[in-house]
Design an enzyme around this catalytic site. Structure first.
Site, PDB file in Angstrom:
ATOM      1  N   ASP A   1       0.825  -1.216   0.000  1.00 44.23           N
ATOM      2  CA  ASP A   1       0.000   0.000   0.000  1.00 44.23           C
ATOM      3  C   ASP A   1       0.860   1.267   0.000  1.00 44.23           C
ATOM      4  OD1 ASP A   1      -2.105  -1.718   0.200  1.00 44.23           O
ATOM      5  OD2 ASP A   1      -2.958  -0.835   2.024  1.00 44.23           O
ATOM      6  N   ASP A   2       0.218   2.355  -0.457  1.00 39.09           N
ATOM      7  CA  ASP A   2       0.696   3.742  -0.291  1.00 39.09           C
ATOM      8  C   ASP A   2       1.786   4.163  -1.263  1.00 39.09           C
ATOM      9  OD1 ASP A   2      -1.107   3.860   1.732  1.00 39.09           O
ATOM     10  OD2 ASP A   2       0.350   3.908   3.365  1.00 39.09           O
TER      11      ASP A   2
ATOM     12  N   HIS B   1      -6.029   2.781  -4.414  1.00 44.71           N
ATOM     13  CA  HIS B   1      -5.949   3.101  -2.984  1.00 44.71           C
ATOM     14  C   HIS B   1      -6.307   4.575  -2.748  1.00 44.71           C
ATOM     15  CE1 HIS B   1      -4.966   1.888   1.028  1.00 44.71           C
ATOM     16  NE2 HIS B   1      -3.910   2.665   1.169  1.00 44.71           N
TER      17      HIS B   1
ATOM     18  N   HIS C   1      -5.295   9.607  -0.460  1.00 40.62           N
ATOM     19  CA  HIS C   1      -5.253   8.826   0.768  1.00 40.62           C
ATOM     20  C   HIS C   1      -6.055   9.482   1.890  1.00 40.62           C
ATOM     21  CE1 HIS C   1      -3.680   6.243   3.981  1.00 40.62           C
ATOM     22  NE2 HIS C   1      -3.183   5.461   3.034  1.00 40.62           N
TER      23      HIS C   1
ATOM     24  N   HIS D   1       3.908  -2.232   3.108  1.00 39.62           N
ATOM     25  CA  HIS D   1       3.854  -0.874   2.548  1.00 39.62           C
ATOM     26  C   HIS D   1       5.127  -0.578   1.758  1.00 39.62           C
ATOM     27  CE1 HIS D   1       0.881  -0.664   5.786  1.00 39.62           C
ATOM     28  NE2 HIS D   1       0.331   0.345   5.120  1.00 39.62           N
TER      29      HIS D   1
END
Length: 712
Positions: free
Chosen positions: A59-60, A110, A114, A217
């Site tokens: 993620d991210d 995603h 965010h 991540h």
């Protein structure tokens, strides 16, 4: 909840129930009740519980530092990964997006910025999803159908905060991907903790709880621990009999189903998006590079000037032969509506310790009592002469006075300026060297009565005088200030007197005589106290004239750059004037915009991601700011220490300049450049005098043996 696994499908959303009630007409009481529709909750169907099958998800990202390292590890071990990307990160790392797609890995949505989607309206969630989707489509030629919400990615959603974003994503055609294996690598708990926690959770799978999706991540902070733990996690789980698959396998879908190719009618739209996102990325990159390039050059220039000014040996005037007589000095004071200050200005010159003086007041068509005051006050003084002229501008007045000048040294003095007693003698001593064509003195603000004038006082010390002190050692002085400067008459005649075709006649003349082979000296002990504008409006008017005049001079003498002579001006003086006085001022709005975007973006990331994930970015920004501020303060302190009056250094006043004063200075340069391109004619821009100059302000130290002059 139905089924097992971490792939979620919200098959039903809450629906209100309804009922029918009958009343007894006699008593009015409820006589019957029946339900026509029962209320229903969210229904979430879970799939993906495949034994010994694991999906690595990240993620991210993408992140320019950590994503490439993670990709290299996946490539080395031939393991697929699924990357849930944040759109704003993908925008500035499009090559990484392409690499992920080319490797056969899967890409999920995603969001774009965010956010906490529980706090977003349905429209906002839709924009977040669509922006990221279009960006990925434009970059890879494939759409995306996997989604994981920021902050609420587990496979046990029980609240509306978790379920609403998932339901909206399903309406947009997304498959929602949850997770059960979360080693909290974003908290940076240590490499071994990430390894042990991941393996322990995977091996704790049971019929009632699947452990197929691993969350790690690749962005959002320092991911060095994740990178270090990943190879060990892969090796140990493979040894334990687990295999790694893409998320699509757990969902029972093909790779093309979760990343369908964009073609047909949508292809043209995708190509348009490619161009749009390319422009956006280029703008962001340009802003970032402009910001860092400008800041870096500015810091290097400040350090360079401070180093030159403090480390190189200070030039000294040549000693005159003992049998040499003091030359006659003609002091020319051009005046226009100077009734408030003219008498005091002349008297300051007469109080000089240099006695061989001819003073010419050139009244350039004043509409007030300037001429009358001079006539009344100095009628019996043979050293003072008055010329009453038709208004023709400052340079014309100087040239007319030059015709009556008898001195071999000419001092042009602004009427609002007060010389110290020793100033003229200190200027004149340099002309013992026959190579010297002009001498610049040390101009200081004498009316520090408010914030505007105090800021100018700081600027005179930390910018103008420090620069002049440094550049004199490189033969690169660009201007002998009109407030305090002396000229060899021969040098003036060599260039035809004061130029009348530019607004900055002092700068024009300084460059011109150097092009004729004359040298320029700087005497920091030859101090003059000048009247500075006392309001932002007056300051803007004055600096606009200065900036326009500087542009005229740089353009007029552009041949200096081509010929490379004189070398000090050609290689240092004029290039640094173009770069730091003009170009940097013009691009300063973009620099400030980049700074504001950076601060705003960091603040947004803190509010969205929390301190734990963003502290690295905040601390890095703080470190950069502290380093830049330290350099700024150090250079300012050096400038004050080198100053001949050893004034008290005021760091807060220096720092405060950055928030209003410098933006005003930039704006007038931009206006001047605009006026130059528009071909507008600009006048002298006469400053309204207040007559509040103190020869030595209260916060300025006197040199040993000097005496203070009273306030006018």
């Amino acid at each position: 909840m139905e089924g097992q696994g971490e792939i979620l499908d919200v098959t039903a959303t809450p629906q209100d129930g309804s009922r029918r009630i009958a009343f007894d007409p006699t008593t009015g009481m409820v006589s019957a009740e029946s339900y026509t529709r029962l209320p229903t909750p969210y229904v979430v169907h879970r799939t993906g519980a495949l034994p010994k099958k694991l999906a690595l998800t990240f993620d991210d990202g993408p992140d320019p530092t950590w994503t490439p390292r993670i990709l290299s590890i996946l490539e080395q071990y031939h393991v697929p990964g699924t990357f849930f990307m944040v759109g704003e990160n993908a925008l500035t790392n499009r090559d990484l997006v392409k690499r992920i797609a080319a490797d056969g890995d899967e890409i999920g949505n995603h969001s774009y910025t965010h956010p906490n989607m529980a706090e977003e309206a349905a429209t906002g969630i839709g924009l977040e999803l669509n922006a990221t989707q279009r960006l990925i489509e434009a970059t890879t030629g494939h759409s995306i159908r996997l989604f994981r919400a920021p902050y609420f990615g587990d496979a046990e959603p029980t609240t509306a905060d978790e379920l609403v974003p998932a339901a909206i994503a399903r309406q947009h055609g997304y498959t929602v991907v949850g997770l059960h294996v979360d080693p909290d690598d974003w908290k940076r708990p240590g490499v071994q903790h990430i390894i042990d926690s991941t393996i322990a959770q995977v091996e704790s799978a049971s019929p009632d709880r699947s452990e197929n999706v691993i969350l790690l991540h690749d962005g959002g902070g320092d991911r060095s621990q994740t990178v270090a733990a990943l190879p060990v996690i892969i090796e140990r789980l493979k040894q334990d009999g687990y295999s790694f698959v893409p998320v699509s396998t757990l969902a029972g879908l093909s790779h093309d189903a979760v990343m369908p190719k964009v073609d047909g009618v949508d292809l043209a739209a995708v190509r348009a998006d490619v161009a749009l996102f390319g422009v956006l990325a280029a703008i962001l990159v340009a802003l970032n590079w402009t910001f860092f390039f400008a800041i870096s050059l500015g810091v290097l220039r400040s350090i360079g000037l401070a180093s030159l000014a403090s480390l190189l040996r200070r030039p000294q005037p040549m000693a005159a032969p003992e049998d040499t007589c003091d030359p006659l000095v003609t002091v020319i004071i051009p005046a226009y509506n100077e009734e408030r200050v003219i008498e005091a200005s002349v008297r300051r010159v007469l109080e000089s310790d240099y006695r061989q003086l001819q003073i010419i007041v050139a009244d350039d068509g004043s509409k007030d009592r300037t001429s009358a005051i001079v006539s009344e006050a100095f009628a019996g003084n043979s050293r003072v002469e008055l010329l009453t002229l038709v208004n023709g501008g400052k340079a014309a007045a100087l040239n007319r006075a030059l015709k009556d000048a008898r001195g071999s040294v000419i001092v042009a003095l602004d009427a609002d300026t007060q010389f110290e007693r020793e100033t003229i003698s200190r200027l004149v001593r340099w002309f013992a060297d026959p190579r010297i064509g002009a001498v610049a003195g040390n101009a200081k603000v004498g009316n520090r009565v408010n914030l505007v004038t105090r800021w100018q006082g700081v600027e005179y010390v930390t910018a103008q005088n420090l620069e002049r002190r440094a550049l004199t050692k490189l033969d690169a002085i660009m201007v002998v200030p009109g407030a305090v400067g002396a000229w060899r008459r021969e040098a003036l005649d060599d260039v035809g007197g004061y130029p009348e075709d530019t607004l900055a006649e002092d700068q024009d003349l300084t460059i011109a005589i150097q092009r004729k082979g004359w040298k320029i000296a700087y005497d920091e002990d030859a101090v003059a106290w000048t009247e500075a504008p006392e309001s932002f409006a007056a300051l803007s008017k004055q600096r606009f004239r200065w900036s326009f005049g500087t542009l005229q001079c740089l353009w007029k003498h552009r041949g200096t750059l081509a010929k490379g002579r004189p070398s000090g001006l050609a290689f240092i003086g004029m290039p640094q004037a173009w770069l730091f006085q003009i170009v940097f001022a013009v691009i300063s709005p973009a620099i400030d915009l980049a700074l504001l975007i950076s601060i705003g973006g960091t603040g947004l990331r803190v509010s969205q991601h929390g301190w734990a994930q963003t502290q690295t970015d905040v601390l890095r920004m703080g470190a950069y700011w502290l380093a830049f501020t330290a350099v700024d303060l150090a250079c300012g302190w050096i400038a004050y220490r080198l100053d001949t009056r050893r004034e008290r250094f005021r760091p807060l006043l220096l720092l405060a300049q950055r928030f209003v004063y410098r933006q005003l200075m930039y704006s007038v340069v931009i206006r001047a450049v605009g006026a130059a391109f528009a071909g507008k004619g600009i006048g002298w821009g006469k400053l309204e005098r207040t007559g509040r100059v103190a020869a030595v302000p209260a916060n300025a130290a006197l040199p040993v043996g000097a005496r203070a002059l009273e306030t006018v």
